[in-house]
Design a protein around this motif. Structure first.
Motif, PDB file in Angstrom:
ATOM      1  N   LYS A 126       0.834  -1.209   0.000  1.00 17.12           N
ATOM      2  CA  LYS A 126       0.000   0.000   0.000  1.00 17.12           C
ATOM      3  C   LYS A 126       0.863   1.252   0.000  1.00 17.12           C
ATOM      4  N   ALA A 127       2.017   1.174   0.724  1.00 14.57           N
ATOM      5  CA  ALA A 127       2.859   2.364   0.842  1.00 14.57           C
ATOM      6  C   ALA A 127       3.998   2.406  -0.168  1.00 14.57           C
ATOM      7  N   SER A 128       4.274   1.266  -0.832  1.00 14.36           N
ATOM      8  CA  SER A 128       5.451   1.182  -1.705  1.00 14.36           C
ATOM      9  C   SER A 128       5.043   0.962  -3.149  1.00 14.36           C
ATOM     10  N   ARG A 129       5.791   1.573  -4.022  1.00 18.02           N
ATOM     11  CA  ARG A 129       5.534   1.383  -5.439  1.00 18.02           C
ATOM     12  C   ARG A 129       5.992  -0.007  -5.874  1.00 18.02           C
ATOM     13  N   GLU A 130       5.559  -0.410  -7.016  1.00 23.29           N
ATOM     14  CA  GLU A 130       5.818  -1.761  -7.501  1.00 23.29           C
ATOM     15  C   GLU A 130       7.289  -1.937  -7.883  1.00 23.29           C
ATOM     16  N   ALA A 131       7.882  -3.049  -7.439  1.00 21.82           N
ATOM     17  CA  ALA A 131       9.235  -3.439  -7.836  1.00 21.82           C
ATOM     18  C   ALA A 131       9.136  -4.630  -8.769  1.00 21.82           C
ATOM     19  N   THR A 132       9.976  -4.628  -9.785  1.00 26.43           N
ATOM     20  CA  THR A 132       9.972  -5.705 -10.773  1.00 26.43           C
ATOM     21  C   THR A 132      11.351  -6.354 -10.827  1.00 26.43           C
ATOM     22  N   LEU A 133      11.363  -7.676 -10.812  1.00 22.75           N
ATOM     23  CA  LEU A 133      12.614  -8.428 -10.883  1.00 22.75           C
ATOM     24  C   LEU A 133      12.473  -9.503 -11.947  1.00 22.75           C
ATOM     25  N   THR A 134      13.400  -9.533 -12.881  1.00 23.74           N
ATOM     26  CA  THR A 134      13.421 -10.593 -13.886  1.00 23.74           C
ATOM     27  C   THR A 134      14.246 -11.760 -13.358  1.00 23.74           C
ATOM     28  N   VAL A 135      13.617 -12.919 -13.317  1.00 25.94           N
ATOM     29  CA  VAL A 135      14.264 -14.132 -12.834  1.00 25.94           C
ATOM     30  C   VAL A 135      14.408 -15.092 -14.006  1.00 25.94           C
ATOM     31  N   THR A 136      15.640 -15.489 -14.285  1.00 23.90           N
ATOM     32  CA  THR A 136      15.906 -16.420 -15.376  1.00 23.90           C
ATOM     33  C   THR A 136      16.076 -17.811 -14.798  1.00 23.90           C
ATOM     34  N   ASN A 137      15.192 -18.707 -15.208  1.00 14.75           N
ATOM     35  CA  ASN A 137      15.140 -20.054 -14.636  1.00 14.75           C
ATOM     36  C   ASN A 137      15.593 -21.088 -15.658  1.00 14.75           C
ATOM     37  N   ALA A 138      16.474 -21.974 -15.219  1.00 16.61           N
ATOM     38  CA  ALA A 138      16.932 -23.096 -16.034  1.00 16.61           C
ATOM     39  C   ALA A 138      16.295 -24.379 -15.532  1.00 16.61           C
ATOM     40  N   PRO A 139      16.226 -25.406 -16.360  1.00 14.70           N
ATOM     41  CA  PRO A 139      15.684 -26.685 -15.885  1.00 14.70           C
ATOM     42  C   PRO A 139      16.516 -27.241 -14.740  1.00 14.70           C
ATOM     43  N   ARG A 140      15.904 -28.049 -13.926  1.00 13.69           N
ATOM     44  CA  ARG A 140      16.614 -28.725 -12.835  1.00 13.69           C
ATOM     45  C   ARG A 140      17.751 -29.585 -13.392  1.00 13.69           C
ATOM     46  N   SER A 141      17.611 -30.044 -14.617  1.00 16.01           N
ATOM     47  CA  SER A 141      18.630 -30.877 -15.245  1.00 16.01           C
ATOM     48  C   SER A 141      19.776 -30.054 -15.816  1.00 16.01           C
ATOM     49  N   GLY A 142      19.680 -28.709 -15.737  1.00 16.79           N
ATOM     50  CA  GLY A 142      20.732 -27.831 -16.202  1.00 16.79           C
ATOM     51  C   GLY A 142      20.699 -27.661 -17.711  1.00 16.79           C
ATOM     52  N   PRO A 143      21.675 -26.907 -18.242  1.00 17.45           N
ATOM     53  CA  PRO A 143      22.713 -26.171 -17.511  1.00 17.45           C
ATOM     54  C   PRO A 143      22.260 -24.781 -17.095  1.00 17.45           C
ATOM     55  N   VAL A 144      23.030 -24.181 -16.197  1.00 19.33           N
ATOM     56  CA  VAL A 144      22.768 -22.812 -15.755  1.00 19.33           C
ATOM     57  C   VAL A 144      23.810 -21.847 -16.336  1.00 19.33           C
ATOM     58  N   LEU A 145      25.051 -22.289 -16.327  1.00 20.55           N
ATOM     59  CA  LEU A 145      26.146 -21.436 -16.810  1.00 20.55           C
ATOM     60  C   LEU A 145      26.704 -21.892 -18.152  1.00 20.55           C
ATOM     61  N   SER A 146      26.517 -23.144 -18.473  1.00 25.30           N
ATOM     62  CA  SER A 146      27.095 -23.708 -19.681  1.00 25.30           C
ATOM     63  C   SER A 146      26.147 -23.569 -20.856  1.00 25.30           C
ATOM     64  N   SER A 147      26.705 -23.650 -22.052  1.00 26.06           N
ATOM     65  CA  SER A 147      25.873 -23.564 -23.252  1.00 26.06           C
ATOM     66  C   SER A 147      25.424 -24.925 -23.734  1.00 26.06           C
ATOM     67  N   VAL A 148      26.222 -25.941 -23.449  1.00 31.93           N
ATOM     68  CA  VAL A 148      25.897 -27.287 -23.918  1.00 31.93           C
ATOM     69  C   VAL A 148      26.210 -28.300 -22.824  1.00 31.93           C
ATOM     70  N   GLN A 149      25.607 -29.466 -22.943  1.00 33.76           N
ATOM     71  CA  GLN A 149      25.948 -30.604 -22.105  1.00 33.76           C
ATOM     72  C   GLN A 149      26.435 -31.720 -23.019  1.00 33.76           C
ATOM     73  N   THR A 150      27.423 -32.458 -22.555  1.00 34.28           N
ATOM     74  CA  THR A 150      28.022 -33.478 -23.409  1.00 34.28           C
ATOM     75  C   THR A 150      27.035 -34.591 -23.729  1.00 34.28           C
ATOM     76  N   THR A 151      27.143 -35.082 -24.934  1.00 32.65           N
ATOM     77  CA  THR A 151      26.381 -36.239 -25.378  1.00 32.65           C
ATOM     78  C   THR A 151      27.325 -37.159 -26.148  1.00 32.65           C
ATOM     79  N   PRO A 152      27.052 -38.475 -26.161  1.00 29.41           N
ATOM     80  CA  PRO A 152      25.951 -39.135 -25.470  1.00 29.41           C
ATOM     81  C   PRO A 152      26.174 -39.151 -23.962  1.00 29.41           C
ATOM     82  N   PHE A 153      25.081 -39.360 -23.249  1.00 29.75           N
ATOM     83  CA  PHE A 153      25.128 -39.454 -21.798  1.00 29.75           C
ATOM     84  C   PHE A 153      24.124 -40.527 -21.403  1.00 29.75           C
ATOM     85  N   VAL A 154      24.593 -41.577 -20.751  1.00 31.84           N
ATOM     86  CA  VAL A 154      23.793 -42.768 -20.495  1.00 31.84           C
ATOM     87  C   VAL A 154      23.203 -42.696 -19.091  1.00 31.84           C
TER      88      VAL A 154
END
Length: 823
Positions: A126-154
């Motif tokens: 009521k007293a504060s203006r709206e704050a906006t935060l962008t949250v970037t979510n990755a899958p639980r299986s990753g990756p978060v920092l990497s661009s690729v994951q190695t394949t094949p992976f068994v």
């Protein structure tokens, strides 16, 4: 007494001094925690809409741009502190009911249901203006920092399956269901165990129990593995297991509770993890804003040893049943992707640790600190987390430390080259008339080690890791002669069928399994000159310009002819990891990447972590008594030298040395207790602004307790009963002194952090008083056409760390920059 600081946007920081009892209570409620039913929850009255005062919205478990798993713990900070009319939305959906004002006055909650990619979170009062935060979510299986994951992976399976010539086998997962996707995601499971009243065994046959792994995996399809009868932890069934059968334990907070442990097992970043912690099955559901009070909010993360590059999913090799930690209220954590033997990609190790820490906070509540332990490759992994993602790990317990894997690989390659050279006719012809003792003394002088056998250990255990494809493992069969023999059947580092992996002729585009191939997303790829149509990861292995045996020459340990012959015949390894008559040449672009990313652990980062370095004796290769010969004392001093160079001192680094008799029986516990005291004091004296903030060396050193002083047990103290604190006495023990590496004998620095040296012209004056014949000098010039190493200059591409980097946009990486903030 600890400080509790609550920042408010636009307002001065307010600090309250608390007594120890009050600080304990506040530390438990800071994330909304409390025993059983949690802490008081204050309903937030409805309002008419947002006001004009400032508002901040921040993530608590990780950076807003590195969230994973679809949920994140958040704090809402209205400038006035008035939460009337709080409204929080996620992508336009009202999630206000997930947030509440806790007893400490903070407004926290967990946002769930995040989509993969960018999410918009908004908060207002009521007293504060709206704050906006962008949250970037990755899958639980990753990756978060990497661009690729190695394949094949068994993917792993509930029980292991055997490999065939055309299909890889699978490993047991420790879980009851199969993976649900190609990312090897397996449904999370929970198990309860209780500490029996049986005393711990102290001698064979005394009827006592042991803290063995209570839930071993099946060894074959159609079988099961019950809890071992001698396990101190047995399966607990709510409503069935008698309360009188359950031992009690007292935590570090002074609470006496039933010793019941819950183990959560699941998958994160394609690794299989364990989270074990004291648990009350009769209490209300555990949440991040209402954790159970028997958890002391401290995390012990166990990193596995070895080094490997398999393309298979494993269950962690670590034993979560750590009585010293669990009984005191610690959470014990592991993940197969942070076991070095199961994943030698250090960036993936650091990324996984980051994701695990976030999951813990989002699920269990905020942590006071994260402490690591682990030896050899487990020490590398701890250092890698500290260097690649500064601030994620607060304290490291390094068993037989290596600073990083990139520079450790230098000694592996050097030793492989040297051991093979010593078998050449060029060398043996020069040794005619010499006794084996005399010959081996020359080898030791060139290698830099206590004796000539340590390089035998590197060649036998790790020489194969340089190989990109299929190979027959070899090793030294006779320490006296250094004879090399095959030690096993053909294999590959991917642990895949031979037909599926890289071969320069038969399968030039197949998966490569060498030392940098798994990190192609970090280093990038280039055309493979050894395989038409193939590519390979950039390599930083290099020995151009290295004058092997230089100091041995200068000391008189080897002759001028031996020195010349050594350096003209030593050769190197090609990009497939095979022996080559030519020196190994690094891809220049890979060098700066290794330094910028923190893959070569910089003293700047190592200086800011509380460290206890446990250096047991492993100076010679002697398998019958368990010595591999690769964990040299000099490694600890090299670690220190990097810190000294960056910070002017190593007050954050404690060194505990042990002779051939081994460490004391209480060493592991002593280290754990000392590190807990150190980090607890650090939390009180220098609280973090957020969970992954970095501290300074000055802050870390100021909190160091006397229990973390440098010490040793002399090699003559066979019962390890006398702890020596006087370092001069320790240094006087010949079996506790550091030796050197082959590159240090070649003139390189103790820091051992130059991947590729800059060159200078050969000059006869540099060898005085040694002289060469005209023929020998001409041969040296041919051996070093571009010159020899100039160790007075930085290495090629050697630059300051820019960590943390993200590789989401591709190889090479870019700095993450400032932590995202709401607007």
């Amino acid at each position: 007494m600890p400080n509790f600081t609550q920042p408010r946007p636009g307002a001065a920081r307010r600090t309250f001094r608390l007594g120890s009892a009050a600080a304990l209570v506040l530390s438990l409620v800071a994330c909304g925690g409390g025993g059983g039913g949690g802490v008081p929850f204050f309903p937030l009255p409805a309002g008419d809409g947002p006001g004009t005062a400032k508002m901040e919205l921040r993530t608590l478990s990780t950076r807003a741009d590195l969230v994973s798993g679809g949920d994140v713990l958040l704090e809402v900070l209205p400038e006035s502190g008035d939460a009337t009319g709080l409204k929080v939305t996620l992508n336009g959906t009202d999630i206000s009911s997930a947030f509440g004002k806790r007893a400490d006055g903070r407004i926290t909650g967990v946002a769930t249901g995040l989509t993969v990619g960018a999410n918009t979170l908004k908060a207002s009062t009521k007293a504060s203006r709206e704050a906006t935060l962008t949250v970037t979510n990755a899958p639980r299986s990753g990756p978060v920092l990497s661009s690729v994951q190695t394949t094949p992976f068994v993917c792993a399976t509930p029980a292991p399956t055997a490999a065939s010539t055309s299909a890889p086998g699978t490993n047991a997962s420790g879980l009851s269901t199969n993976a649900t996707d190609a990312q090897c995601s397996i449904a999370t499971e929970y198990k309860l165990f209780y500490r029996t009243l049986t005393p711990v065994s102290v001698a064979a046959g005394d009827g006592g129990c042991s803290f063995v792994l209570p839930d071993p995996s099946p060894t074959a399809q159609g079988t099961s593995q019950p809890t071992p009868a001698n396990s101190c932890l047995q399966p607990y069934t709510k409503g069935t297991t008698p309360a009188g059968s359950v031992a009690l334990t007292t935590t570090t907070t002074g609470a006496q509770v039933p010793y019941i442990v819950r183990v959560e097992r699941g998958t994160i970043n394609r690794g299989i993890y364990d989270i074990a912690v004291l648990f009350d099955p009769t209490a209300a559901a555990w949440t991040a804003t209402a954790p159970q009070s028997q958890w002391n909010r401290k995390v012990l993360y166990s990193f596995g040893a070895g080094t490997g590059f398999p393309r298979l999913q494993f269950r962690s090799s670590q034993n979560w049943a750590d009585d010293a930690a669990l009984s005191r209220g610690f959470m014990v954590v592991d993940n197969s992707m942070t076991d070095s033997q199961l994943n030698g990609n250090r960036y993936l190790n650091a990324e996984t640790t980051l994701m695990m820490k976030e999951h813990i906070i989002d699920t269990y509540g905020e942590v006071l600190y994260l402490m690591g332990n682990g030896g050899s490759g487990g020490a590398i992994n701890q250092n890698s987390v500290a260097s690649i993602l500064p601030g994620v790990i607060d304290g490291t317990q390094l068993g037989v430390d290596f600073a990083d894997s990139e520079t450790t690989a230098m000694e592996v390659m050097d030793c492989v080259q040297l051991v093979n050279f010593y078998q050449s006719t060029a060398w043996t012809a020069l040794q005619a008339g010499q006794t084996p003792t005399q010959v081996n003394a020359k080898k030791a002088a060139i290698n830099g080690h206590l004796d000539h056998t340590a390089c035998h250990g590197w060649t036998t255990f790790f020489g194969g890791l340089l190989k990109a494809g299929n190979y027959t493992p070899v090793g030294v069969a006779d320490n006296a002669t250094g004879a090399i023999v095959a030690t096993g059947a053909p294999t590959n580092n991917c642990q895949l069928p031979a037909s599926q992996v890289y071969d320069p002729v038969a399968n030039p585009t197949g998966p490569r399994c060498g030392i940098t191939d798994g990190a192609v997303g970090v280093y990038g790829a280039t055309a493979n000159a050894l395989a038409s149509g193939g590519t390979r990861a950039l390599s930083n292995l290099d020995n151009v310009g290295i004058q092997y045996g230089l100091k041995a020459l200068q000391s008189g340990a080897i002759s001028a002819e031996e020195f010349v012959t050594l350096n003209e015949r030593i050769g190197g390894s090609d990009t497939d990891g095979k022996l080559s008559t030519a020196r190994a040449v690094a891809d220049t672009a890979s060098l700066a990447i290794a330094y910028r990313a923190g893959l070569v652990s910089p003293g700047k980062s190592l200086a800011n972590v509380a460290t206890i370095d446990l250096r047991t004796y492993d100076e010679t290769y002697n398998l019958p008594i368990g010595q591999a010969g690769i964990h040299q004392y000099w490694r600890s001093y090299s670690h220190r030298a990097r810190i000294d160079a960056a910070a002017g001192g190593h007050a954050n680094h404690a060194l505990w040395r042990f002779g051939p008799a081994g460490s004391a029986a209480t060493t592991t516990l002593d280290s754990f207790v000392a590190m807990d005291a150190w980090l607890s004091a650090l939390v009180a004296s220098s609280p973090k602004d957020w969970t992954n903030a970095s501290r300074t060396q000055l802050q870390v050193a100021a909190a160091r307790p006397t229990a973390a002083a440098d010490l040793c047990y002399l090699s003559t103290d066979l019962t390890r009963t006398t702890k020596i604190l006087d370092q001069a006495t320790c240094d006087a023990d010949p079996l506790l002194r550091p030796q050197r590496s082959p590159r240090q004998v070649a003139g390189g620095p103790l820091t051992e952090d130059i991947l590729k040296c800059q060159l200078k012209p050969l000059a006869t004056a540099d060898y005085a008083p040694v002289t060469f014949t005209g023929g020998q000098w001409s041969r040296l010039q041919t051996a070093f056409p571009g010159g020899v190493c100039d160790w007075s200059r930085p290495g090629v591409g050697q630059t300051e760390t820019a960590a943390p980097l993200t590789f989401k946009a591709g190889a090479g990486g870019v700095p993450l920059g400032e932590r995202p903030a709401s607007f």
